[in-house]
Scaffold this motif. Structure first.
Motif, mmCIF file in Angstrom:
data_model
loop_
_atom_site.group_PDB
_atom_site.id
_atom_site.type_symbol
_atom_site.label_atom_id
_atom_site.label_comp_id
_atom_site.label_asym_id
_atom_site.label_seq_id
_atom_site.Cartn_x
_atom_site.Cartn_y
_atom_site.Cartn_z
ATOM 1 N N ASP A 127 0.841 -1.209 0.000
ATOM 2 C CA ASP A 127 0.000 0.000 0.000
ATOM 3 C C ASP A 127 0.873 1.255 0.000
ATOM 4 O O ASP A 127 0.667 2.178 -0.790
ATOM 5 C CB ASP A 127 -0.905 0.027 1.241
ATOM 6 C CG ASP A 127 -1.830 -1.185 1.317
ATOM 7 O OD1 ASP A 127 -2.048 -1.828 0.271
ATOM 8 O OD2 ASP A 127 -2.328 -1.482 2.422
ATOM 9 N N GLN A 128 1.858 1.255 0.895
ATOM 10 C CA GLN A 128 2.744 2.407 1.025
ATOM 11 C C GLN A 128 3.495 2.674 -0.287
ATOM 12 O O GLN A 128 3.576 3.809 -0.755
ATOM 13 C CB GLN A 128 3.747 2.133 2.166
ATOM 14 C CG GLN A 128 4.714 3.252 2.451
ATOM 15 C CD GLN A 128 4.010 4.479 3.000
ATOM 16 O OE1 GLN A 128 2.932 4.379 3.589
ATOM 17 N NE2 GLN A 128 4.600 5.643 2.792
ATOM 18 N N VAL A 130 2.768 1.734 -3.377
ATOM 19 C CA VAL A 130 1.904 2.198 -4.464
ATOM 20 C C VAL A 130 1.595 3.683 -4.266
ATOM 21 O O VAL A 130 1.641 4.480 -5.207
ATOM 22 C CB VAL A 130 0.608 1.356 -4.544
ATOM 23 C CG1 VAL A 130 -0.425 2.033 -5.435
ATOM 24 C CG2 VAL A 130 0.925 -0.037 -5.071
ATOM 25 N N ALA A 131 1.327 4.075 -3.025
ATOM 26 C CA ALA A 131 1.022 5.486 -2.748
ATOM 27 C C ALA A 131 2.204 6.385 -3.102
ATOM 28 O O ALA A 131 2.025 7.536 -3.496
ATOM 29 C CB ALA A 131 0.649 5.652 -1.276
ATOM 30 N N GLN A 132 3.418 5.854 -3.002
ATOM 31 C CA GLN A 132 4.620 6.638 -3.350
ATOM 32 C C GLN A 132 4.822 6.769 -4.854
ATOM 33 O O GLN A 132 5.731 7.465 -5.301
ATOM 34 C CB GLN A 132 5.873 5.959 -2.786
ATOM 35 C CG GLN A 132 6.032 6.047 -1.297
ATOM 36 C CD GLN A 132 7.161 5.149 -0.817
ATOM 37 O OE1 GLN A 132 7.533 4.198 -1.494
ATOM 38 N NE2 GLN A 132 7.683 5.441 0.351
ATOM 39 N N GLY A 133 3.996 6.045 -5.618
ATOM 40 C CA GLY A 133 4.118 6.143 -7.070
ATOM 41 C C GLY A 133 5.046 5.119 -7.686
ATOM 42 O O GLY A 133 5.615 5.341 -8.763
ATOM 43 N N ILE A 134 5.207 3.981 -7.020
ATOM 44 C CA ILE A 134 6.057 2.942 -7.607
ATOM 45 C C ILE A 134 5.274 2.204 -8.699
ATOM 46 O O ILE A 134 4.177 1.704 -8.445
ATOM 47 C CB ILE A 134 6.551 1.979 -6.502
ATOM 48 C CG1 ILE A 134 7.560 2.733 -5.635
ATOM 49 C CG2 ILE A 134 7.157 0.719 -7.111
ATOM 50 C CD1 ILE A 134 7.959 2.023 -4.387
ATOM 51 N N PRO A 135 5.812 2.176 -9.909
ATOM 52 C CA PRO A 135 5.061 1.586 -11.031
ATOM 53 C C PRO A 135 5.142 0.062 -11.062
ATOM 54 O O PRO A 135 5.761 -0.528 -11.928
ATOM 55 C CB PRO A 135 5.723 2.214 -12.260
ATOM 56 C CG PRO A 135 7.115 2.537 -11.824
ATOM 57 C CD PRO A 135 7.077 2.783 -10.354
ATOM 58 N N PHE A 136 4.472 -0.573 -10.118
ATOM 59 C CA PHE A 136 4.405 -2.038 -10.116
ATOM 60 C C PHE A 136 3.726 -2.526 -11.390
ATOM 61 O O PHE A 136 2.914 -1.808 -11.990
ATOM 62 C CB PHE A 136 3.564 -2.522 -8.930
ATOM 63 C CG PHE A 136 4.270 -2.493 -7.608
ATOM 64 C CD1 PHE A 136 5.359 -3.310 -7.358
ATOM 65 C CD2 PHE A 136 3.827 -1.655 -6.585
ATOM 66 C CE1 PHE A 136 5.997 -3.300 -6.123
ATOM 67 C CE2 PHE A 136 4.450 -1.634 -5.357
ATOM 68 C CZ PHE A 136 5.537 -2.455 -5.116
ATOM 69 N N GLN A 167 13.008 0.182 -7.933
ATOM 70 C CA GLN A 167 11.815 1.006 -7.775
ATOM 71 C C GLN A 167 11.451 1.215 -6.310
ATOM 72 O O GLN A 167 11.070 2.309 -5.909
ATOM 73 C CB GLN A 167 10.647 0.399 -8.574
ATOM 74 C CG GLN A 167 10.888 0.438 -10.080
ATOM 75 C CD GLN A 167 11.307 1.825 -10.568
ATOM 76 O OE1 GLN A 167 10.652 2.822 -10.251
ATOM 77 N NE2 GLN A 167 12.401 1.923 -11.305
ATOM 78 N N LEU A 170 13.947 3.672 -4.927
ATOM 79 C CA LEU A 170 13.689 5.046 -5.368
ATOM 80 C C LEU A 170 12.463 5.612 -4.639
ATOM 81 O O LEU A 170 12.391 6.811 -4.382
ATOM 82 C CB LEU A 170 13.520 5.110 -6.890
ATOM 83 C CG LEU A 170 14.802 4.788 -7.689
ATOM 84 C CD1 LEU A 170 14.549 4.915 -9.192
ATOM 85 C CD2 LEU A 170 15.974 5.679 -7.274
ATOM 86 N N ALA A 174 12.797 8.724 -2.343
ATOM 87 C CA ALA A 174 11.947 9.902 -2.568
ATOM 88 C C ALA A 174 11.368 10.394 -1.242
ATOM 89 O O ALA A 174 11.351 11.595 -0.959
ATOM 90 C CB ALA A 174 10.833 9.568 -3.556
#
Lengths: 648, 259
Positions: A127-128, A130-136, A167, A170, A174
């Motif tokens: 969840d964390q 994805v919220a950070q914008g990791i392009p899984f 990712q 990063l 970030a």
């Protein structure tokens, strides 16, 4: 130190232990957090996520790394993925099952409570991130995609092509940048921790060398977190980054932190084979490849001969003449057996003469069936960058010929001993991620290192450290002019002066390579009493030669990579010896640790639960003195301890 | 294989640099470029060369300093301008994944550091790239606190959008784009981050602030302007395209117009 050597596992049912512990932990109010300083050493997944999260909470954080930027930490190289008990695939996954797989995969040498907590927080990590914008990777409907990894029968691994570690790092970096911008975290790149400062038995600071100017610097804090990764580079050749080292952890050990299970090193089955003496680094091919790749060697020795003479190509060997030995030996898990099992099986085939390259130390990982089944595009999407990387290195295309792979040192399950709060035997000193020993027992499952680093950094240490700091907010800032700092700095200075004054004939790397040969030969995939005793002697001799004949060019007060390496090699000697000593003590085969004396008739690893179901925690007793072994018994209340079986 | 290596030597940021030439032989075709430099350094150390010896009149400055770490093309630490190209003659690789089979036996190879005002030399081939960190600190993140996130599958992202975002996110922060740009522009680096986040719904709330802040920081730190030569795209080891610069420009203009 007996009172500090208790695991502090909370009472009560397994599933409620973490909740219970959290409810007991004292809080630090926001105005007091502002007064507290925390040092974090290392900026990989553990360090970066811990520093960012602690910064968000309002603590004053200083973070240190040896590279030019926090983003270079070796977590970046993790390829395949990160596990989480999301059960998005509806394949009956659960927290319990992730917990169970991890304990079993670790060959029953990890703590139940720690591993259950890891599984429990795993979902929140995704969840964390994805919220950070990791392009899984995503399905066409926009939902998250999953894949399988070794040692499990569900698909719970989240991934971003073959660059998942990059990712995730990063993302953590970030968040770290966000806190640096906010002023809660101060970053010190190109700084290497060379000593821990302990005052009245508590961790209060570190001594670093500024790698650009060469100056020694002192930093004080109310607590110190070590997140400096593993010690796989003891072997010289490993999949670790060239600068990865065990020095920070070893300095903590020398200052009183126990070091646990040092002999548990993971040998990863799918690495690009060694090509010659000039090599300094081994490259991993992600375990995710075993999802679709099939591992084999020829059945006939005459085919092996022809392959080595380049008279035939692997693709010309007919199906019936191929030995898919993992599928043959372990039908239930096939190519997806855990890493230790796959590595030993490859060694067994190669030792029997079936290795397929000139050195006889390689097996095939074949995608032809997957390319036929899935089509070029799907395979490219899943593994494209790995295929490309392989081709760049070997000048052979996995689209046409199978990859050649061989096991290599990859990860160390052992590390600084920590209690349930991730606190070491030195109060105020915490160890997280690969640097601690806590969650993987004798063998780590694939895609679990990223999970553990982020679990420790985002969700565990920011909570547990509060318990310690809640008693410290009235303490003034640590004064770096105290005699303890001066003494530590003096000791570091003496080490540097000694190295620079030897002025011998041998280079640091050439001696490190020799240490690597000793380690791989005697403390590698198969270990026995005579070999381990020999290794301890050889390491001692080599170390003596190092101090007599090493050449460290240049001076302290400049950018001096040879000096950096020499300082790290000093510590690798110590770690290598400790690994051999621990392996000698543990006369059982367990996870990545295979004692020749302890195997079944079929050559499978034989554990000895009656005598070795404990964590071996070593206490430093001084230079040249044998360390003292302390045992933390492992208790399994929720899992029945059985022989690992990946056959049926 | 054997080579003549013409390598830039510079004692520190303030010192004046110069080239030194070394001969090296017995290199395997399968050795990587950095392994070749390791072997050279071993040779130089054995010959007793070091910066101290230079002061006594030694002809060589000793082992060559260069940044490196993972040696598998992902950490972005290695740099090197080799025969006039960032990361050398092979396409889409970092220097650590450049192999000696790409060079002619007996060739003279020129090795220089990244040359850019924003990346001062620390020593020899090592440069200071902290300017990149500073650009990212200006806005290259999503402001989410640990613990605030909703369930991951509540945010749906179309497959192709996620892939496109990943294309940009592949940036390793090596600085080849800056080193190769005649203006020393960091546009591709900034674009990769801005574009990766702009493509995702999570990145939208801060998109305007991010584009403006990062571009402003880039300008402030002494990077040059983009004049669309597309050299950066050609030398990017991760194949990041200038299409992301186009998206950065759109994001930046949108943000400016809404001011």
């Amino acid at each position: 130190m007996a009172d500090k050597f208790t695991s502090k596992i909370p009472d009560g049912p397994l599933a409620q232990k973490w909740t219970k512990r959290k409810s007991e932990i004292h809080l630090v109010s926001p105005n007091n957090k502002r007064k507290l300083e925390i040092i974090v050493v290392g900026t990989g997944l553990g360090g970066a996520s811990a520093a960012a999260s602690l910064g968000e909470l309002g603590y004053n954080v200083k973070i240190f790394c040896i590279s030019d930027s926090p983003r270079r930490a070796h977590s970046i190289a993790a390829q395949g993925g990160i596990n989480a008990a999301k059960n998005y695939q509806n394949d009956n996954d659960s927290i319990y099952r992730l917990f169970y797989d991890t304990i079993k995969g670790g060959d029953y040498r990890a703590r139940e409570a720690n591993v259950y907590r890891l599984a429990e927080v795993s979902a929140a990590i995704i969840d964390q991130c994805v919220a950070q914008g990791i392009p899984f990777a995503r399905e066409y409907g926009g939902y998250l995609a999953n894949r399988s990894f070794g040692g499990v029968q569900v698909s719970r691994t989240f991934y971003a092509r073959g660059q998942t570690g990059q990712q995730l790092l990063l993302g953590a970096y970030a968040s770290l940048n966000k806190e640096i911008a906010a002023g809660t975290v101060k970053s010190y790149p190109r700084h290497e921790m060379l000593d821990l400062v302990v005052i009245n038995g508590e961790a209060k600071g570190i001594i670093t060398r500024n790698l650009v100017t060469g100056q020694l610097e002192r930093f004080g804090a109310h607590a110190v977190i070590i997140a400096t990764g593993g010690y796989g580079n003891t072997y010289f050749l490993s999949t670790n980054a060239m600068n990865s080292n065990g020095s920070a952890a070893l300095q903590c050990y020398k200052k009183g932190a126990y070091f646990a299970n040092p002999c548990f090193a993971q040998i990863h089955p799918t690495c690009i084979p060694v090509h010659g003496d000039q090599q300094c680094k081994l490259t991993l091919m992600s375990e995710s490849l075993r999802n679709d790749g099939r591992i084999w060697v020829p059945k006939k020795l005459e085919d092996v001969e022809k392959l080595r003479k380049h008279q035939i190509k692997a693709s010309q060997i007919p199906e019936e003449d191929r030995d898919y030995y993992l599928e043959r030996r372990y039908p239930a898990f096939g190519n997806l057996v855990p890493r230790d099992v796959a590595s030993r099986a490859a060694k067994e085939r190669c030792d029997a003469g079936f290795g397929v390259n000139e050195t006889g130390k390689a097996v095939y990982l074949d995608f032809s069936e997957a390319i036929q089944r899935l089509g070029h595009q799907k395979v490219a999407e899943r593994y494209g960058n790995l295929f490309e990387m392989y081709e760049k290195i070997t000048a052979s295309s996995p689209w046409e010929e199978p990859m050649m792979i061989y096991p290599a040192i990859h990860y160390t399950m052992g590390g600084i001993w920590v209690d349930y709060d991730l606190q070491t035997t030195i109060p105020g000193l915490y160890a997280i991620g690969e640097a601690n020993f806590s969650d993987h027992g004798g063998n780590r499952l694939g895609a679990s290192a990223l999970m553990q680093g982020l679990a420790d950094g985002y969700f565990i240490v920011p909570v547990t450290i509060g318990d310690y700091l809640s008693k410290k907010f009235a303490e003034p800032k640590t004064d770096v002019n105290r005699p303890e700092f001066a003494e530590a700095e003096k000791a570091v200075q003496a080490r540097i002066d000694r190295l620079l004054s030897i002025n011998g004939k041998e280079t640091v790397d050439s001696i490190h390579k020799e240490l690597g040969h000793i380690m791989w030969e005697y403390v590698g995939m198969a270990r026995d009493k005579a070999g381990l005793e020999k290794a301890i002697g050889l390491i001692k001799d080599l170390r003596k030669r190092f101090y007599e004949n090493v050449k460290v060019p240049g001076t302290q007060f400049e950018f001096n990579q040879e000096l950096e390496k020499a300082l790290r090699l000093e510590d690798f000697f110590e770690i290598g010896e400790l690994m051999a000593r621990d392996a000698l003590n543990r006369n059982e085969s367990c996870g990545g640790h295979f004692r020749v004396e302890s195997q079944t008739e079929e050559g499978e690893a034989k554990r000895d639960d009656a005598n070795y179901m404990y964590v071996a925690a070593w206490e430093y007793k001084g230079e040249g003195v044998e360390p003292e072994l302390h045992k933390e018994p492992l208790v399994y209340e929720n899992i029945k301890v059985i022989t690992r079986n990946y056959k049926d | 294989m054997e080579f003549n290596l013409k390598i830039w030597r510079q004692k520190n940021a303030k010192a004046k640099g110069h080239f030194e030439t070394y001969h090296i032989s017995g290199i395997e075709e399968d050795a990587s470029f950095l392994e070749m430099l390791d072997i050279l350094n071993e040779q130089l150390i054995r010959e007793g060369c070091d910066p101290v010896a230079v002061e006594r009149g030694c002809q060589s400055s000793g082992p060559v300093s260069f940044d490196h770490d993972c040696r598998e093309g992902i950490c972005g630490a290695c740099s090197l301008y080799i025969d006039g190209r960032a990361h050398g003659p092979d396409d889409h690789v970092t220097t650590c994944q450049l192999f000696m089979r790409h060079f002619k036996d007996g060739a003279t190879i020129t090795v220089e550091p990244w040359r850019s005002a924003a990346f001062p030399v620390i020593k020899d081939l090592v440069v200071d790239r902290t300017a990149f960190d500073k650009i990212l600190q200006a806005g290259g993140f999503i402001s989410v606190r640990t613990g605030s996130a909703q369930d991951a599958n509540n945010i749906l992202i179309p497959h192709d959008k996620a892939e496109e975002s990943m294309d940009a996110a592949a940036c390793v922060g090596c600085g080849a784009c800056v080193a190769t740009c005649k203006n020393g522009s960091a546009m591709l680096f900034v674009a990769a981050r801005v574009s990766s986040l702009a493509l995702l719904p999570q990145g939208r709330p801060e998109a305007k602030r991010r584009a403006k802040a990062m571009v402003a920081k880039m300008d402030e730190l002494g990077f040059g302007n983009c004049t669309n030569t597309r050299a950066c795209e050609l030398e990017c080891p991760k194949g990041i395209t200038v299409a992301h610069i186009a998206r950065l420009n759109r994001e930046f203009l949108k943000a400016k117009f809404s001011d």
